[in-house]
Design a protein around this motif. Structure first.
Motif, PDB file in Angstrom:
ATOM      1  N   GLY A   1       0.805  -1.217   0.000  1.00 49.26           N
ATOM      2  CA  GLY A   1       0.000   0.000   0.000  1.00 49.26           C
ATOM      3  C   GLY A   1       0.833   1.260   0.000  1.00 49.26           C
ATOM      4  N   ARG A   2       1.979   1.203   0.657  1.00 47.82           N
ATOM      5  CA  ARG A   2       2.871   2.362   0.709  1.00 47.82           C
ATOM      6  C   ARG A   2       3.935   2.318  -0.392  1.00 47.82           C
ATOM      7  NH1 ARG A   2       1.981   5.093   5.698  1.00 47.82           N
ATOM      8  NH2 ARG A   2       3.074   6.768   4.657  1.00 47.82           N
ATOM      9  N   ARG A   3       3.918   1.241  -1.191  1.00 49.79           N
ATOM     10  CA  ARG A   3       4.874   1.048  -2.279  1.00 49.79           C
ATOM     11  C   ARG A   3       6.322   1.123  -1.806  1.00 49.79           C
ATOM     12  NH1 ARG A   3       1.929   4.431  -7.091  1.00 49.79           N
ATOM     13  NH2 ARG A   3       0.065   3.159  -7.143  1.00 49.79           N
ATOM     14  N   ILE A   4       6.584   0.410  -0.744  1.00 53.33           N
ATOM     15  CA  ILE A   4       7.942   0.368  -0.185  1.00 53.33           C
ATOM     16  C   ILE A   4       8.750  -0.631  -1.013  1.00 53.33           C
ATOM     17  CG2 ILE A   4       9.335  -0.044   1.867  1.00 53.33           C
ATOM     18  CD1 ILE A   4       7.302   2.349   2.043  1.00 53.33           C
ATOM     19  N   PRO A   5       9.831  -0.186  -1.647  1.00 54.91           N
ATOM     20  CA  PRO A   5      10.596  -1.081  -2.521  1.00 54.91           C
ATOM     21  C   PRO A   5      11.468  -2.053  -1.728  1.00 54.91           C
ATOM     22  CG  PRO A   5      11.656   1.057  -2.411  1.00 54.91           C
ATOM     23  CD  PRO A   5      10.379   1.175  -1.619  1.00 54.91           C
ATOM     24  N   PRO A   6      11.876  -3.124  -2.380  1.00 57.57           N
ATOM     25  CA  PRO A   6      12.788  -4.060  -1.707  1.00 57.57           C
ATOM     26  C   PRO A   6      14.144  -3.411  -1.498  1.00 57.57           C
ATOM     27  CG  PRO A   6      12.562  -4.638  -4.019  1.00 57.57           C
ATOM     28  CD  PRO A   6      11.592  -3.516  -3.755  1.00 57.57           C
ATOM     29  N   GLY A   7      14.913  -4.022  -0.616  1.00 59.47           N
ATOM     30  CA  GLY A   7      16.277  -3.573  -0.412  1.00 59.47           C
ATOM     31  C   GLY A   7      16.509  -2.804   0.864  1.00 59.47           C
ATOM     32  N   GLY A   8      15.461  -2.492   1.598  1.00 60.74           N
ATOM     33  CA  GLY A   8      15.623  -1.710   2.814  1.00 60.74           C
ATOM     34  C   GLY A   8      15.857  -2.531   4.068  1.00 60.74           C
TER      35      GLY A   8
END
Length: 148
Positions: free
Chosen positions: A138-145
Motif C-alpha cells: 500500500g505504501r509502495r515500499i521497494p525491496p532492499g531496505g
C-alpha cells in the motif's frame, strides 16, 4: 508517492512487530514460519517482504530447492512434507479468502499437523504477514531496505 515515506505510527509498528514475533515464537519452527510468510508475500506481491524473508529463510536453513519451488508448492512433489503442505494450504486460504471463508478441509488438514496452540500461532502469523504485506504494498515500499 508523496506522503508514503513514513510506514506506520511507531505504536502501530511495535504492535504489528509484537504480533509477528509472538506468532513465530509460538509456532516453534522458524524455517516453516519463513515458508509461510514468503508464500503469503508471493500471493500479495510484496517485494519488500519477499526480499526480507528470503534472506531470513536462508539464515534459518530453508533450502534453495524449497525457496525456488515455493510458488508451485502443490506441484513440487517431495520438496515439502505434509506438515509444510498443510501450513501452506492454510496460508493461501487465509490470505486469499476467495470463498469468503477458509474451507473446512483446509483447516482440518492443518489441524491434523498442528496442535491447538500451534494452529493459533500459525493463523496469527498468516494474519501478521498479510498486515505487513498490505502496509508495504500500500505504501509502495521497494525491496532492499531490510538489514538483518
Amino acid at each position: 508517492m508523496t506522503g508514503r515515506t513514513r510506514l506506520l505510527d511507531p505504536a502501530v509498528g511495535r504492535a504489528m512487530s509484537a504480533l509477528s514475533a509472538a506468532a513465530k515464537k509460538g509456532l516453534g519452527d522458524p524455517a516453516l514460519a519463513e515458508l509461510v510468510v514468503i508464500r503469503a508475500s508471493q500471493v500479495n506481491h510484496c517485494a519488500f517482504c519477499l526480499d526480507m524473508h528470503l534472506t531470513v529463510a536462508r539464515e534459518h536453513g530453508v533450502s534453495e530447492r524449497q525457496l525456488g519451488l515455493l510458488a508451485a508448492w502443490e506441484e513440487a512433489g517431495d520438496a515439502f512434507d505434509e506438515r509444510e503442505r498443510a501450513a501452506l494450504a492454510l496460508t493461501e486460504a487465509v490470505t486469499v479468502l476467495t470463498d469468503r471463508f477458509v474451507p473446512d478441509e483446509v483447516y482440518d488438514q492443518a489441524a491434523q499437523h498442528f496442535d491447538e496452540v500451534e494452529l493459533a500461532h500459525l493463523v496469527g502469523l498468516i494474519v501478521a504477514i498479510n498486515n505487513w504485506n498490505r502496509v508495504m504494498v500500500g505504501r509502495r515500499i521497494p525491496p532492499g531496505g531490510y538489514t538483518p
